[in-house]
Design an enzyme around this catalytic site. Sequence first.
Site, PDB file in Angstrom:
ATOM      1  N   GLU A 137      -3.541  10.012   7.388  1.00 12.23           N
ATOM      2  CA  GLU A 137      -2.002   9.803   6.802  1.00 12.23           C
ATOM      3  C   GLU A 137      -1.234  10.988   6.790  1.00 12.23           C
ATOM      4  O   GLU A 137      -1.603  11.976   6.637  1.00 12.23           O
ATOM      5  CB  GLU A 137      -2.347   9.313   5.203  1.00 12.23           C
ATOM      6  CG  GLU A 137      -3.093   8.096   5.188  1.00 12.23           C
ATOM      7  CD  GLU A 137      -3.156   7.718   3.557  1.00 12.23           C
ATOM      8  OE1 GLU A 137      -2.672   8.485   2.711  1.00 12.23           O
ATOM      9  OE2 GLU A 137      -3.837   6.644   3.401  1.00 12.23           O
ATOM     10  N   ARG A 149      -9.513   3.035  -0.003  1.00  5.93           N
ATOM     11  CA  ARG A 149      -9.160   4.451   0.871  1.00  5.93           C
ATOM     12  C   ARG A 149      -9.260   3.826   2.438  1.00  5.93           C
ATOM     13  O   ARG A 149     -10.138   3.004   2.788  1.00  5.93           O
ATOM     14  CB  ARG A 149     -10.216   5.498   0.413  1.00  5.93           C
ATOM     15  CG  ARG A 149      -9.818   6.173  -0.763  1.00  5.93           C
ATOM     16  CD  ARG A 149      -8.444   6.983  -0.540  1.00  5.93           C
ATOM     17  NE  ARG A 149      -8.511   7.723  -1.740  1.00  5.93           N
ATOM     18  CZ  ARG A 149      -7.714   7.577  -2.761  1.00  5.93           C
ATOM     19  NH1 ARG A 149      -6.838   6.242  -2.695  1.00  5.93           N
ATOM     20  NH2 ARG A 149      -7.390   8.492  -3.636  1.00  5.93           N
ATOM     21  N   HIS A 179       0.784   4.227   1.680  1.00  2.00           N
ATOM     22  CA  HIS A 179      -0.072   4.779   0.565  1.00  2.00           C
ATOM     23  C   HIS A 179       0.942   4.593  -0.759  1.00  2.00           C
ATOM     24  O   HIS A 179       1.048   5.626  -1.368  1.00  2.00           O
ATOM     25  CB  HIS A 179      -0.726   6.010   0.909  1.00  2.00           C
ATOM     26  CG  HIS A 179      -1.781   6.355   0.116  1.00  2.00           C
ATOM     27  ND1 HIS A 179      -2.649   7.151   0.456  1.00  2.00           N
ATOM     28  CD2 HIS A 179      -2.027   5.970  -1.444  1.00  2.00           C
ATOM     29  CE1 HIS A 179      -3.752   7.245  -0.602  1.00  2.00           C
ATOM     30  NE2 HIS A 179      -3.484   6.292  -1.516  1.00  2.00           N
TER      31      HIS A 179
END
Length: 298
Positions: free
Chosen positions: A240, A211, A259
């Site tokens: 994000e 993460r 991601h």
Amino acid sequence: MLTIATDQRGRTALQAHSGVTAVPLGAPAAARADILWRRAGTTAADVTDTLTRARGLRWVHTDTAGVDDLPLADLAARDITLTKTSAYTDAVAEWIVTAVLIAAKGTPAYAEASRAGRWEPGVGAPRLISGTRALIVGNGAIGQTAGGALAAMEVHVSTVGSRAAAGWEALLPGTDWLVLACPLTERTHHLIGAAVLGALPAGAWLINAARGQVVDEHALAAALDARRLGGAVLDTFAVEPLPADSPLWKRPTVVITPHDAWRASGAGRRQAVDFLDQLHRYRSGQPLHRVVDAVAEY
């Protein structure tokens, strides 16, 4: 009859299964849910809303590798079992191996020369990964699978658990590839900061499949500015999408993926197969796989 609250994809996957009623998230019928199947794309707010209304909920299954955005304390207080998918293990492990190879073979430098129309033999200073050293933070399925693949290519792999036991930093000075595959918890938040990055040898690379908040991004930018690190391959970020003014953009030694480490063809099918297997176990009284420890946060 079990009532399962899920999205349209989940309801489609459950159509052929007798003994269950699949209902939409947010619908009045979701208040009767025994199970919540959180598909990828279902927000934490959707989960919280269902938790609030479905007072008889007994099990939540999430199609996400991380659980840091879920109300773990509330789930534990209500004795609701939380499980997570195994659908991304191979995809993320392959991304990690690819990231190591990108770094070792100097791919960013070759890509830049290619875009500029320059023929520059050796510009990427490629090296063999055989004999190099990888330190993987996170010894779950993803870390173990990636570690096994790297070891098969004769990389010397060391692994530390998500709790990062005291003394693990002693491994940093001999590390070529610092790989993050750990969950985000209170303990791992900003685990990788200036001290850790400063302990790596010159030319080492950071590879983050965990993460974004596991890394102090300002410390990483400073380390890159100092040109001590070889570079970084990053899939996750504290915010994000990564903001346009982030100091991590437009660096020749930083590779950014949005991601997407989990993404691979057939992901939705693998998620459904995984949940349906868990559902079979639940209905037959067998122990569920990959039960999350709400206290440990993974």
